[in-house]
Design a protein around this motif. Structure first.
Motif, PDB file in Angstrom:
ATOM      1  N   ALA A   5      25.983  95.960  32.269  1.00 21.09           N
ATOM      2  CA  ALA A   5      27.096  95.643  33.168  1.00 21.09           C
ATOM      3  C   ALA A   5      26.738  94.738  34.333  1.00 21.09           C
ATOM      4  O   ALA A   5      27.406  93.735  34.562  1.00 21.09           O
ATOM      5  N   GLU A  92      26.290 102.444  28.866  1.00 27.40           N
ATOM      6  CA  GLU A  92      27.410 101.501  28.871  1.00 27.40           C
ATOM      7  C   GLU A  92      27.922 101.217  27.471  1.00 27.40           C
ATOM      8  O   GLU A  92      29.132 101.160  27.237  1.00 27.40           O
ATOM      9  N   PRO A 108      41.981 103.116  34.929  1.00 32.75           N
ATOM     10  CA  PRO A 108      41.191 101.916  35.250  1.00 32.75           C
ATOM     11  C   PRO A 108      40.297 102.090  36.470  1.00 32.75           C
ATOM     12  O   PRO A 108      39.188 101.548  36.522  1.00 32.75           O
ATOM     13  N   SER A 109      40.760 102.839  37.462  1.00 28.09           N
ATOM     14  CA  SER A 109      39.958 103.044  38.663  1.00 28.09           C
ATOM     15  C   SER A 109      38.672 103.813  38.344  1.00 28.09           C
ATOM     16  O   SER A 109      37.613 103.514  38.884  1.00 28.09           O
ATOM     17  N   VAL A 111      37.203 103.852  35.387  1.00 31.31           N
ATOM     18  CA  VAL A 111      36.372 102.954  34.586  1.00 31.31           C
ATOM     19  C   VAL A 111      35.592 102.016  35.498  1.00 31.31           C
ATOM     20  O   VAL A 111      34.393 101.773  35.292  1.00 31.31           O
ATOM     21  N   ARG A 112      36.251 101.482  36.511  1.00 23.86           N
ATOM     22  CA  ARG A 112      35.561 100.585  37.452  1.00 23.86           C
ATOM     23  C   ARG A 112      34.465 101.332  38.212  1.00 23.86           C
ATOM     24  O   ARG A 112      33.393 100.777  38.472  1.00 23.86           O
ATOM     25  N   HIS A 113      34.739 102.584  38.551  1.00 21.42           N
ATOM     26  CA  HIS A 113      33.734 103.381  39.261  1.00 21.42           C
ATOM     27  C   HIS A 113      32.508 103.613  38.379  1.00 21.42           C
ATOM     28  O   HIS A 113      31.363 103.484  38.841  1.00 21.42           O
ATOM     29  N   ASP A 115      31.540 101.743  35.928  1.00 22.64           N
ATOM     30  CA  ASP A 115      30.872 100.453  35.763  1.00 22.64           C
ATOM     31  C   ASP A 115      29.995 100.137  36.968  1.00 22.64           C
ATOM     32  O   ASP A 115      28.889  99.601  36.833  1.00 22.64           O
ATOM     33  N   THR A 116      30.464 100.496  38.156  1.00 21.22           N
ATOM     34  CA  THR A 116      29.686 100.268  39.375  1.00 21.22           C
ATOM     35  C   THR A 116      28.417 101.107  39.381  1.00 21.22           C
ATOM     36  O   THR A 116      27.344 100.636  39.793  1.00 21.22           O
ATOM     37  N   ASP A 119      26.046  99.499  37.107  1.00 20.69           N
ATOM     38  CA  ASP A 119      25.543  98.295  37.788  1.00 20.69           C
ATOM     39  C   ASP A 119      24.375  98.637  38.710  1.00 20.69           C
ATOM     40  O   ASP A 119      23.332  97.980  38.711  1.00 20.69           O
TER      41      ASP A 119
END
Length: 314
Positions: A5, A92, A108-109, A111-113, A115-116, A119
């Motif tokens: 990611a 991932e 989605p929120s 999922v973004r968390h 992904d962070t 990262d």
């Protein structure tokens, strides 16, 4: 499907206009500029191999009391850094497979968390790997040039403080990088850190090899067999040089990718280079696969302990 990611954030330069991006994309749409289509199964296979290898290295160091020294603690931390690369990659890949096949449904929120978080794990492993390779080189340098004072210089307390500081700095720097990944200043800091560590290790290794060569010439002129200490010093320098070479080959293309993002994001040649990003990711994962093999075959004590761990001879 995307892989790794945080590195995906750097796949394409963000500081180009839409017109420039369309022009360079058209210019890079033919020939060798199309890049490589690397199957996801290869990422998964390399990630699993790296995870198993580094787990064995960590288990061997923890098992054998003879390996409870600052040098092997630093090697253990480097193995943990490589494990972070593997775990993040596997997490991932599985996470996105579950999402794509509808097995896992998340907002989605969230999922973004997630992904962070991935990262940050990858970026922490990048910084910590560089740092521990440098620390291992410094540790070997002290072993060779200050052998009589080594235990007073590299005490267990100092080793623990060094390891804790590196992990803390890696976590903080990864947070900053993920937050401001679109900033050229942040990329320049990361590139500068890589170059600094590379130059530092090169200088140390050249000095160590110069000393080893001087000792070998002295022994040869006196017609005496080489001592175990001199042989061990040369072996250690060769091992660390191999580690440095492997790291440079595996990580060099990615950092060159970052340099091109900063210097020539719209140049046709640079755009062609960007298209091989998946190859750079494979090389990064290969680094975490190769490192444990070097430890196992270059250290007799660690190799023996690894054999005991594999055969469950606890």
């Amino acid at each position: 499907m995307s892989t790794l990611a945080p590195l995906r954030l750097l796949r394409e330069p963000w500081n180009t206009s839409e017109s420039n991006q369309s022009n360079t994309t058209v210019g890079a749409s033919s020939g060798w500029c199309q890049g490589l289509d690397i199957p996801n199964e290869l990422f998964l296979a390399l990630g699993l191999v790296s995870l198993v290898e580094n787990l064995l290295v960590v288990a061997a160091i923890l098992k054998n009391r003879n390996l409870h020294s600052p040098t092997y603690y630093f090697i253990c931390c480097l193995a943990v850094s490589d494990m972070l690369v593997s775990i993040s990659n596997l997490a991932e890949m599985l996470f996105m497979l579950l999402l794509e096949h509808g097995v896992l449904v998340m907002r989605p929120s969230i999922v973004r968390h997630m992904d962070t978080v991935i990262d940050m794990l990858i970026c922490s492993s990048v910084v910590s790997s560089l740092s521990f390779l440098g620390v291992i080189a410094v540790d070997r340098y002290i072993t060779i040039f200050y052998a009589l004072r080594y235990h007073s210089i590299m005490t267990l307390q100092r080793a623990v403080v060094t390891m804790a500081s590196i992990w803390l700095a890696s976590t903080v720097s990864s947070t900053v990088l993920i937050t401001y990944y679109h900033s050229n200043t942040i990329l320049l800091c990361l590139i500068s850190f890589f170059l600094f560590m590379l130059i530092l290790m090169l200088v140390l290794y050249i000095h160590m090899f110069a000393l080893a060569r001087h000792h070998l010439h002295s022994i040869s002129s006196q017609q005496k067999p080489p001592t175990a200490h001199h042989g061990g010093s040369l072996k250690g320098a060769v091992t660390l040089t191999i580690l440095l070479g492997v790291f440079f080959i595996c990580w060099g293309p990615f950092f060159f990718h970052l340099i091109l993002i900063v210097t020539c994001p719209t140049n046709p040649f640079c755009t062609c280079f960007f298209s091989y990003f998946n190859l750079f990711l494979i090389l990064i994962i290969c680094n975490s696969v190769i490192d444990p093999l070097i430890y196992a075959f270059r250290s007799q004590e660690l190799r023996r302990t690894l054999r005991e761990v594999v055969t469950c001879s606890w």
